[in-house]
Design a protein around this motif. Structure first.
Motif, mmCIF file in Angstrom:
data_model
loop_
_atom_site.group_PDB
_atom_site.id
_atom_site.type_symbol
_atom_site.label_atom_id
_atom_site.label_comp_id
_atom_site.label_asym_id
_atom_site.label_seq_id
_atom_site.Cartn_x
_atom_site.Cartn_y
_atom_site.Cartn_z
ATOM 1 N N ALA A 160 -32.193 51.031 31.958
ATOM 2 C CA ALA A 160 -32.481 49.740 32.582
ATOM 3 C C ALA A 160 -32.784 48.745 31.484
ATOM 4 O O ALA A 160 -33.611 49.017 30.604
ATOM 5 C CB ALA A 160 -33.661 49.856 33.542
ATOM 6 N N ILE A 161 -32.115 47.604 31.525
ATOM 7 C CA ILE A 161 -32.351 46.529 30.547
ATOM 8 C C ILE A 161 -32.871 45.327 31.303
ATOM 9 O O ILE A 161 -32.183 44.773 32.167
ATOM 10 C CB ILE A 161 -31.070 46.170 29.770
ATOM 11 N N GLN A 162 -34.110 44.925 30.990
ATOM 12 C CA GLN A 162 -34.755 43.808 31.668
ATOM 13 C C GLN A 162 -34.838 42.595 30.749
ATOM 14 O O GLN A 162 -35.208 42.719 29.576
ATOM 15 C CB GLN A 162 -36.192 44.185 32.083
ATOM 16 N N THR A 163 -34.489 41.435 31.287
ATOM 17 C CA THR A 163 -34.808 40.157 30.655
ATOM 18 C C THR A 163 -35.791 39.426 31.561
ATOM 19 O O THR A 163 -36.281 39.992 32.534
ATOM 20 C CB THR A 163 -33.534 39.318 30.429
ATOM 21 N N ARG A 164 -36.081 38.192 31.237
ATOM 22 C CA ARG A 164 -37.111 37.472 31.994
ATOM 23 C C ARG A 164 -36.821 37.415 33.488
ATOM 24 O O ARG A 164 -37.710 37.657 34.313
ATOM 25 C CB ARG A 164 -37.246 36.043 31.438
ATOM 26 N N HIS A 165 -35.571 37.142 33.858
ATOM 27 C CA HIS A 165 -35.242 36.970 35.281
ATOM 28 C C HIS A 165 -34.085 37.842 35.736
ATOM 29 O O HIS A 165 -33.591 37.655 36.856
ATOM 30 C CB HIS A 165 -34.887 35.500 35.558
ATOM 31 N N HIS A 166 -33.647 38.799 34.914
ATOM 32 C CA HIS A 166 -32.478 39.581 35.279
ATOM 33 C C HIS A 166 -32.683 41.050 34.934
ATOM 34 O O HIS A 166 -33.540 41.405 34.124
ATOM 35 C CB HIS A 166 -31.224 39.051 34.567
ATOM 36 N N LEU A 167 -31.842 41.882 35.560
ATOM 37 C CA LEU A 167 -31.899 43.326 35.351
ATOM 38 C C LEU A 167 -30.489 43.888 35.342
ATOM 39 O O LEU A 167 -29.675 43.583 36.216
ATOM 40 C CB LEU A 167 -32.701 44.001 36.475
ATOM 41 N N LEU A 168 -30.217 44.721 34.337
ATOM 42 C CA LEU A 168 -28.946 45.433 34.251
ATOM 43 C C LEU A 168 -29.234 46.932 34.204
ATOM 44 O O LEU A 168 -30.087 47.381 33.429
ATOM 45 C CB LEU A 168 -28.163 45.005 33.003
ATOM 46 N N ILE A 169 -28.545 47.692 35.046
ATOM 47 C CA ILE A 169 -28.624 49.149 35.029
ATOM 48 C C ILE A 169 -27.349 49.676 34.384
ATOM 49 O O ILE A 169 -26.243 49.348 34.823
ATOM 50 C CB ILE A 169 -28.767 49.735 36.446
ATOM 51 N N TYR A 170 -27.512 50.457 33.313
ATOM 52 C CA TYR A 170 -26.370 51.061 32.621
ATOM 53 C C TYR A 170 -26.355 52.548 32.943
ATOM 54 O O TYR A 170 -27.208 53.305 32.485
ATOM 55 C CB TYR A 170 -26.492 50.830 31.113
ATOM 56 N N ASP A 171 -25.409 52.954 33.765
ATOM 57 C CA ASP A 171 -25.270 54.320 34.269
ATOM 58 C C ASP A 171 -26.405 54.677 35.226
ATOM 59 O O ASP A 171 -27.469 54.063 35.209
ATOM 60 C CB ASP A 171 -25.159 55.344 33.150
ATOM 61 N N SER A 172 -26.145 55.677 36.052
ATOM 62 C CA SER A 172 -27.065 55.965 37.160
ATOM 63 C C SER A 172 -27.494 57.424 37.230
ATOM 64 O O SER A 172 -28.074 57.834 38.227
ATOM 65 C CB SER A 172 -26.395 55.575 38.485
ATOM 66 N N GLY A 173 -27.220 58.212 36.195
ATOM 67 C CA GLY A 173 -27.679 59.588 36.174
ATOM 68 C C GLY A 173 -26.842 60.504 37.044
ATOM 69 O O GLY A 173 -25.939 60.070 37.769
ATOM 70 N N PRO A 174 -27.131 61.810 36.986
ATOM 71 C CA PRO A 174 -26.330 62.793 37.734
ATOM 72 C C PRO A 174 -26.723 62.870 39.200
ATOM 73 O O PRO A 174 -27.802 62.428 39.606
ATOM 74 C CB PRO A 174 -26.650 64.106 37.017
ATOM 75 N N ALA A 175 -25.833 63.460 39.986
ATOM 76 C CA ALA A 175 -26.098 63.750 41.405
ATOM 77 C C ALA A 175 -25.469 65.096 41.702
ATOM 78 O O ALA A 175 -24.321 65.186 42.110
ATOM 79 C CB ALA A 175 -25.533 62.665 42.310
ATOM 80 N N ARG A 176 -26.256 66.145 41.481
ATOM 81 C CA ARG A 176 -25.715 67.495 41.671
ATOM 82 C C ARG A 176 -25.613 67.849 43.154
ATOM 83 O O ARG A 176 -24.706 68.555 43.573
ATOM 84 C CB ARG A 176 -26.589 68.502 40.926
ATOM 85 N N THR A 177 -26.566 67.391 43.947
ATOM 86 C CA THR A 177 -26.546 67.576 45.400
ATOM 87 C C THR A 177 -27.127 66.301 46.014
ATOM 88 O O THR A 177 -27.732 65.484 45.312
ATOM 89 C CB THR A 177 -27.394 68.787 45.836
ATOM 90 N N PRO A 178 -26.963 66.108 47.338
ATOM 91 C CA PRO A 178 -27.577 64.920 47.959
ATOM 92 C C PRO A 178 -29.081 64.847 47.765
ATOM 93 O O PRO A 178 -29.651 63.749 47.755
ATOM 94 C CB PRO A 178 -27.213 65.085 49.438
#
Length: 804
Positions: free
Chosen positions: A545-563
């Protein structure tokens, strides 16, 4: 009972103080046997002496002071020696995946998804091994193929298990699974490889008999309702096992504030115990001889209590069930002695009994939710326990009770879940009577007597309940976020909640509303020109997660092996809520591998970003899902640079030169590459690129474009990445590695670690440190960073020190 309160409340404080420590004090290392019991016995005698003095001389307050000191000492001491004893049994890290064969006693069984089971077993071998101590508890994952012998609780089993230490991911905020394992008294986890022998226990103990009953009921329900979508909820409603509930359903229940109703709750136990007691009393009154020996009211109360105990045992004996039973015990004992018991006396007695039966209860969210809610009800009722009101004021009482509970749970919900349901009062007003008088009675009677028609009616009634829960949950305003706050904000808000529950007419109630609004205080954000980077601990995978003063960017979302093991559900979404975000401004998915893109589908459903940027083609299922959800998409390789709050984001084109070139390149080498800079510091994110893509980047953009203070080490430290020319061009001070502890790929590879050391790059691995947060200031050359395993270190993490 001022004497008991003077002992129990400090006892709770002492216990909490010990649990807040990073390690068990050295004092308790030798105190794991009779010396500890002797010490606690002496403290108990001092407490009894102080209580006796206070009883004879109530005006002497030193007796209460002595009780408080003894209570604090016993809470701290009991927790200390018990924790030392429990931690001494834990499976060492060096025993990871080692095979162990021995005799175990089956303690409990639970159903899991995909026909798997979970067994709680106790090691019965007389000779301890370096990996497994005698009496150690293990939680085993059992495949369907190994359950044909159908063992029961109390049986002796000769098992071959693969051991796993209590080692998992750790975030900077939120749920700590290690604490959960600690409350269960587990020494380790494991996987059942074979069941070699089975000795059935014909005379089970009462606890084992209740476990057997729970298991039979659960299997009968699953077999009866196997084609019904509400079968998992029925199992939770009857026996309290929530392991089969779908994660999507949990979100609906949490957003509408009815999660306490989907399992056995104190409300259900009280209601049905009261009904059982009333019916028994009516039958008792039919015999004059019985009434001469014992009044019908007292006989009915005892019968209701017995029903409550049985009901709570079948329900799994959770914290809310324990609290309810202990409160009923206090009330029934008072009734038998014809004594009037104050509401606070009942509350304190239940608290004392709960801590005695389950010392680690304060680590369970249900403990705080249960006791805080009941305390609010007692306070709103001015300490009285009214069973039969003198006038028909049930509606006003119900509204007042709902208001009191809602206000009282504001702080626990904010601290534990980072949200508060707005629609909870309306949802509970509809669901409480429906569940209490329709769904639950049908489920219990149908399960007890195995009447298929009744349990199907109950399951259908749960489906009817969705007619109002799902539309409520779908509203964007159904719940409000309460970001994680410093302790002083919680203290101010807690004082406000107490003042709001003050008697009507007091002006302090208005002040309380203002103070409680502190929970809405905005979460901290970077200053203009600064940016923060958080590397979430998702095991073998990437989520930043990259945060600036008023914005947020998520780079990749991790694994999902099962629901149920989805990083979007378990890690990214809770992080968003803890930071006060409803959704990111942009979600970048470096490439399609599941350890990077696995959590993205969940985020698109529940925290849809304003934009999805990825390296996949437009026809990829993830891109199609985004389009269906109204989320704009864009390719990352041709994305133009942009600026947020003084921070520059520069995508570096890593696309193949030709279609033929693309056909031979792996998806790893087509990862999105993004550089983030504020003029003083810069970070280079490169996904899973390998040496061929590293050299392509260097040739296409040059060394100056790649220079950065921090590098996301490519491909988690794989030996096929992090070439000498690439590392020399980037010349980072920091190397960030996101890999799983003891992962099967050997990441980071020793050769890569050696290169990083030789170049003077300070490597930080989430496998060792947990989640990491870095603050990059535009006006300071230093980089501030914190690690979850440092700031959240607790005594149950003691065995993890030095883990890589």
């Amino acid at each position: 009972m001022p004497a008991l309160a003077a002992f129990v409340l400090p006892h709770l404080c002492g216990l909490i103080l010990l649990l807040a420590q990073g390690e068990v004090p050295a004092l308790f290392s030798p105190l794991q046997g009779w010396p500890a019991y002797l010490l606690l016995g002496l403290l108990g005698l001092l407490a009894l002496r102080a209580a006796a003095c206070h009883q004879h001389r109530p005006s002497q307050h030193w007796g209460l002071v002595g009780l408080a000191m003894c209570g604090f000492a016993t809470g701290w001491g009991h927790a200390g020696f018990k924790a030392a004893q429990q931690l001494n049994q834990q499976v060492p890290l060096s025993c990871h995946k080692q095979q162990h064969q021995g005799w175990f006693e089956l303690q409990a069984m639970a159903l899991k998804a995909n026909k798997q089971q979970s067994w709680l077993v106790k090691n019965m071998d007389d000779v301890a091994t370096p990996c497994l101590k005698t009496g150690a508890l293990l939680q085993l994952r059992v495949d369907h193929a190994l359950t044909k012998s159908a063992p029961q609780a109390g049986d002796q089993l000769l098992l071959n298990v693969q051991l796993k230490p209590l080692r998992s991911t750790l975030q900077l905020q939120g749920f700590d699974v290690h604490a959960h394992w600690f409350t269960l008294g587990l020494a380790g986890l494991g996987e059942l490889k074979s069941l070699n022998s089975h000795q059935a226990e014909s005379w089970p103990t009462p606890i084992e008999a209740s476990e057997r009953m729970r298991w039979r009921v659960a299997n009968w329900l699953i077999n009866t309702l196997q084609d019904h979508p509400e079968a998992p909820l029925m199992v939770a409603l009857v026996i309290g096992d929530q392991g089969l509930i779908d994660p999507e359903d949990r979100i609906v229940f949490n957003r509408t504030g009815v999660a306490h109703l989907v399992a056995i709750s104190g409300l259900h136990i009280t209601l049905f115990a009261g009904v059982a007691g009333w019916l028994f009393a009516q039958g008792w009154r039919q015999s004059a001889r019985l009434c001469l020996h014992c009044p019908a009211a007292k006989a009915g109360a005892m019968a209701g209590l017995a029903f409550a105990v049985l009901y709570a045992l079948v329900a799994g004996w959770g914290i809310p069930a324990q609290r309810t039973v202990f409160m009923m015990v206090a009330m029934v004992l008072a009734q038998q002695k014809s004594a009037r018991l104050h509401g606070w006396d009942v509350w304190v007695l239940a608290l004392a009994a709960t801590l005695l039966a389950h010392p680690w209860a304060p680590l369970d969210a249900g403990f705080w939710l249960s006791f805080v809610a009941v305390a609010a009800l007692v306070a709103s009722n001015h300490g009285r326990i009214r069973i039969h009101p003198s006038r028909p004021v049930w509606l006003a009482d119900a509204v007042a009770a709902q208001w009191a509970v809602t206000v009282a749970l504001l702080l626990p919900c904010a601290m534990l879940f980072y949200q508060q349901s707005i629609v909870s009062p309306l949802a509970n007003a509809l669901s409480i009577p429906w569940m209490s008088f329709v769904s639950t009675p049908l489920a219990l009677i149908g399960s007890l007597f195995q009447v298929e028609t009744l349990v199907r009616w109950s399951a259908n009634s749960l489906a009817v309940q969705r007619l109002w829960l799902e539309p409520m949950s779908a509203q964007a305003w159904a719940s409000t976020l309460m970001a994680a706050q410093p302790w002083w904000i919680y203290a101010v808000a807690g004082l406000g909640c107490v003042l709001m529950l003050a008697p009507p007419g007091l002006k302090c109630r208005r002040t309380g509303v203002l103070l409680a609004c502190a929970l809405a205080w905005p979460a901290p954000r970077p200053a203009p020109g600064d940016f923060w980077l958080t590397a979430m601990d998702v095991g073998q995978g990437t989520a930043l997660a990259i945060q600036t003063r008023h914005h947020l960017l998520i780079y990749d979302s991790g694994p999902a092996r099962t629901p149920r093991a989805d990083s979007g559900l378990r890690v990214v979404l809770p992080w968003l809520h803890a930071q006060g975000y409803t959704r990111p401004d942009a979600l970048w998915v470096s490439h399609q591998d599941t350890d990077h893109a696995g959590g993205a589908p969940f985020l698109l459903r529940h925290a849809a970003p304003k934009k999805l940027v990825a390296s996949m083609a437009a026809e990829h299922p993830l891109m199609l899902q985004a389009t269906q959800n109204g989320v704009p998409t864009a390719p990352c390789h041709t994305h133009a640079p942009w600026q947020w709050d003084g921070v520059v984001f520069t995508p570096l084109n890593n696309a193949p030169n030709t279609h033929a070139h693309k056909a031979v390149l792996s998806t790893n080498n087509q990862s999105c590459v993004l550089k983030i800079s504020n003029g003083t510091h810069s970070v280079l994110l490169v996904g899973d690129i390998e040496q061929v893509a590293e050299l392509q980047l260097l040739a296409r953009h040059g060394a100056n474009a790649l220079k950065a203070d921090m590098l996301l080490v490519p491909h988690h430290g794989s030996r096929t990445s992090s070439s000498w020319p690439f590392l020399a061009a980037v010349r980072p001070n920091w190397g960030l590695i996101q890999s799983g502890w003891n992962n099967p790929y050997g990441h980071p590879h020793p050769a890569v670690s050696s290169r990083l050391d030789q170049l003077g790059i300070h490597a930080l691995n989430t496998a060792q440190f947990g989640a990491l947060k870095f603050e990059f200031g535009h006006d300071t050359p230093e980089v501030t960073w914190v690690a979850a395993r440092q700031v959240r270190k607790r005594l149950w993490h003691l065995h993890e020190s030095g883990a890589h």
